[in-house]
Design a protein around this motif. Structure first.
Motif: not given
Lengths: 223, 96, 491
Positions: A91-93, A96-97
């Motif tokens: 999932k897009e996070a 985290l990125t």
């Protein structure tokens, strides 16, 4: 498995443990003392840290085979088959990125330091490679690094380069009288050469064990 | 009892725990964990018993580093095979 | 003599190099490389054998350090006998594998539901095989207990990868079970090494043998017990045999042949080496147990081979049984060396015969498209050479003259009678009869008339010929085996 068999297994393990512990208690000192033997040969080893000297010089053959073992784990995985892993499977996070982007340069720096430090204090190619591979895993989870199913030509060369360089150095030692024999004045340079190429290859292998992982999602989600 | 011997005793405990886990647990993931515990136990004995006189010994330390890498490789392969298995179950389980 | 020309290190380096190059070349590439590499390895092994016969055992100190600081390689008679078997059995198998994979990918690629895309069973065969052979050669030559642990792990991972080759669910299950058993076994072995290092401060076999002497402390008994148990599990000696039939019976034919002919022999070799040298004080205590387990393996394995209706399972169960013979030698080991010769002869002749049998069965399966005994009807007329190979390999397994198997069993009986231990004769002869029963079951089925509708796939001639050559070698070994046995005198 029935209860009786389980009970017997527990008892057997317990007995083995007690026996092992008891047998160690009254051991006399070992007749061969390796620390002194290693210390007296350190000046010929090309490095200043005894563990690195044992790992890459005195018992370098173990390390050579161990690199092959690591490559084999990846080969076994490829042999059992991998299926493509989608970038979107995580999932897009944004956090985290951002974290992955921030940590990766630091990881590269730390890996470089560990590689360099290995010559005189704890560290070395394996530690450096593990840090790099950790960064790759983080990048993968953040969706910043693509996965692969079958390594392309260049990647295969990079995966195997460390082992190939190690084998090359090992074979050239034969000219000096033994597999993996380094001339003392060249030992430091050769060990650095091996360690540097191992760092790259081992990092790629360790990362590959994660990046080439088979997809565990049901097939209808795969396009 | 020296520190080294204490490490070795702990290693024996981990080794038999791991051994028991490998025999008694059915779940594959637990077995892989148990194998790692068993291996760690053997590593601790190798380092601890070798240094029971209190002198640091680089030889078993280097051996353990080799052993750790070997067990990482084996663990990775085991996990990959377990995932491959889960993959197959999911891929074919629902189809006629 | 210059170290450049020393065959000992090259026997390990060469397969490592060609395996790595085969991986770099890419999936399915590297067959020619493997054949060239193995041809050189065979030359090296023969050269080493002749050299050793003239000048005695060879020690190669890695890095020039020498044990106990460094690691030594030791080429003595026992090691070289196993090295010869490995290269001699592997070369035809590699030729066979090339034809097998090209035939099975053009004919009916084994596809199953949920098969991963772009997957061909032969994808990683060459590098895996190269590492497997490197691990075997390294194991036979190593004279260092910890280094042996690393070679054992190298061997395990290569073998597990080969079992999983292709990724069929049943193969993955078999590979995983094999891996877990092997890992538990390696853990036990490593614990033994840790105890030995802790006690004596070295892992060099040459240094340990005098140190252990005849009255070792309890820690060494425990260490020996753990190492032996681990190695027996890896050898699949009864009652640790449970992982073998699915792993060897489910793999691709050339893989089954490599595993049954060579891989299980490696851990047997270690049991033998350890009990002959450093752990000799244990030998007397465990030899009867090993002999009895061997006898149980012969009876149970043969019985299961007789009961199964699947071709490859039958051959795999036969391996379980034939491994039993290897362990019958332990109660009979004596200074006259007869039992040791019998053991090595059995390892070599079974290696060649089992390689022949799995390759022949691979031909039959490719031709009939089935893995059952019932599917064999009519093959004798279509593939006479393969059936002949199967029969010859059967002759060796049964122990009929003039085969290598006959020589092995004859030496074993000689040793048993010489020591007045005649009860082993019942097992040796009974096992031979059971072997005959399951071999004839296969042959009988293949001579039945095929139903009208039966369709046979064409099979490359090279596959049939390699199977035949292996089988013929296993029989002719009985005539030339004496020279092989003479190697063992070099210690």
């Amino acid at each position: 498995m029935n209860a009786l068999l389980r009970g017997c297994t527990v008892l057997a393990c317990l007995g083995l443990g007690l026996g092992l512990a008891w047998s160690m208690l009254e051991l006399p000192p070992a007749p061969i003392q390796m620390p002194g033997l290693v210390a007296s040969h350190m000046d010929q080893s090309g490095v200043d840290h005894p563990v690195t000297a044992v790992l890459l010089n005195f018992r370098g053959y173990d390390t050579l085979l161990e690199v092959a073992v690591l490559l084999l784990a990846l080969l076994g995985m490829l042999a059992a088959g991998t299926t493509p892993l989608h970038a979107s499977s995580f999932k897009e996070a944004p956090m985290l990125t951002a974290l992955a982007r921030a940590l990766t340069p630091i990881a590269v720096l730390v890996a470089g330091y560990l590689l360099w430090a290995g010559a005189f204090k704890p560290g070395g190619a394996f530690q450096a490679a593990a840090v790099l591979a950790g960064a790759a895993v983080l990048l993968r989870i953040a969706g910043l690094l693509p996965s692969w199913t079958t390594p392309a030509d260049g990647l295969r060369l990079a995966l195997a380069a460390g082992l190939l360089v190690f084998l090359g150095v090992a074979a050239s030692g034969l000219a000096l009288g033994g597999l993996l024999a380094y001339p003392p004045e060249w030992a430091g340079t050769l060990i650095l050469l091996i360690e540097t190429s191992l760092t790259v290859s081992l990092a790629l292998i360790l990362a590959g064990l994660f990046l080439a992982g088979p997809d565990s999602r049901p097939p209808e989600e795969q396009s | 009892m020296s520190t080294g011997l204490l490490y070795a005793m702990t290693g024996v405990l981990l080794f038999v725990l791991g051994m028991g886990g490998l025999f008694l647990r059915r779940a594959l993931m637990t077995k892989v964990l148990a194998f790692n515990i068993q291996g760690s136990g053997a590593f601790l004995v190798l380092v601890g018993l070798g240094q029971r006189s209190g002198i640091p010994d680089p030889v078993p330390q280097a051996m353990v580093l080799t052993g750790i890498v070997v067990s990482v490789a084996a663990t990775a392969l085991a996990l990959a095979l377990i995932r491959r298995l889960a993959d197959n179950d999911m891929g074919t389980g629902d189809e006629p | 003599m210059s170290a450049w020309l020393d065959p000992v290190p090259w026997l390990i380096l060469l397969p490592l190099i060609w395996a790595t190059l085969a991986f770099i070349l890419g999936p399915r590439r590297g067959g020619r490389l493997a054949m060239a590499g193995l041809a050189i390895q065979l030359g090296l092994a023969v050269y080493l054998a002749t050299q050793m016969m003239a000048t005695g055992p060879r020690v190669h100190s890695l890095g020039g350090w020498g044990a106990p600081l460094g690691i030594d390689l030791l080429a003595d008679g026992l090691a070289v006998a196993m090295l010869l078997l490995t290269q001699i059995a592997a070369l035809p198998l590699v030729i066979y594998a090339r034809a097998y994979f090209s035939a099975s990918s053009t004919a009916s690629a084994p596809q199953w539901e949920g098969a991963p895309r772009r997957m061909v069973p032969s994808d990683q065969f060459w590098p895996l095989t190269g590492f497997l052979l490197a691990a075997l050669n390294a194991l036979f030559l190593s004279a260092d207990l910890f280094n042996l642990y690393v070679t054992l792990e190298l061997l395990t991972l290569a073998a597990v990868g080969l079992v999983a080759l292709g990724g069929k669910p049943s193969q993955v299950v078999a590979a995983l079970r094999y891996l877990l058993v092997s890992l538990a076994a390696s853990g036990a072995y490593l614990m033994g090494v840790a105890l030995i290092y802790g006690t004596y401060g070295t892992v060099s076999i040459a240094h340990l043998t005098p140190l252990i002497g005849t009255q070792p402390p309890p820690a060494i008994w425990l260490a020996g017990g753990l190492m032996m148990t681990g190695l027996l599990a890896k050898t699949a000696l009864f009652p640790f045999h449970f992982w073998l039939p699915p792993a060897h019976g489910g793999a691709a034919a050339p893989v089954s042949a490599l595993l049954s002919a060579l891989v299980v022999k490696a851990s047997f070799y270690l049991v033998l080496r350890l009990l002959l040298e450093p752990l000799a004080p244990m030998a007397e205590a465990v030899s009867w147990l090993l002999g009895l387990l061997g006898a149980a393996a012969i009876l149970w394995g043969s019985w299961q081979a007789l009961a199964t209706r699947h071709l490859k399972r039958l051959v795999a169960w036969s391996t379980v049984a034939q491994l039993g013979y290897l362990f019958l030698i332990f109660p009979l080991l004596a200074p006259d060396g007869l039992a040791l010769q019998a053991g090595v002869m059995q390892a070599v002749s079974h290696g060649l015969a089992k390689a022949a049998m799995f390759t022949a069965v691979g031909v039959l399966m490719l031709a009939t498209g089935r893995d059952t005994l019932d599917g064999l009807a009519g093959v004798a007329g279509r593939l006479p050479l393969t059936i002949f190979a199967l029969g010859l390999a059967g002759v060796t397994l049964m122990g009929l003259p003039p085969s290598g198997g006959f020589l092995a069993k004859w030496l074993l009986i000689d040793a048993a009678l010489g020591q007045g231990q005649w009860p082993w004769l019942i097992i040796i002869i009974g096992g031979g009869l059971l072997t005959a029963a399951y071999v004839f079951q296969v042959l009988r089925q293949s001579f039945l008339t095929a139903p009208e509708s039966t369709h046979f796939q064409p099979v490359p001639r090279s596959m049939e010929w390699t199977a035949f050559m292996l089988a013929a070698a296993s029989v002719l070994l009985g005539l030339r085996g004496v020279e092989w046995i003479e190697l063992l005198a070099v210690v």
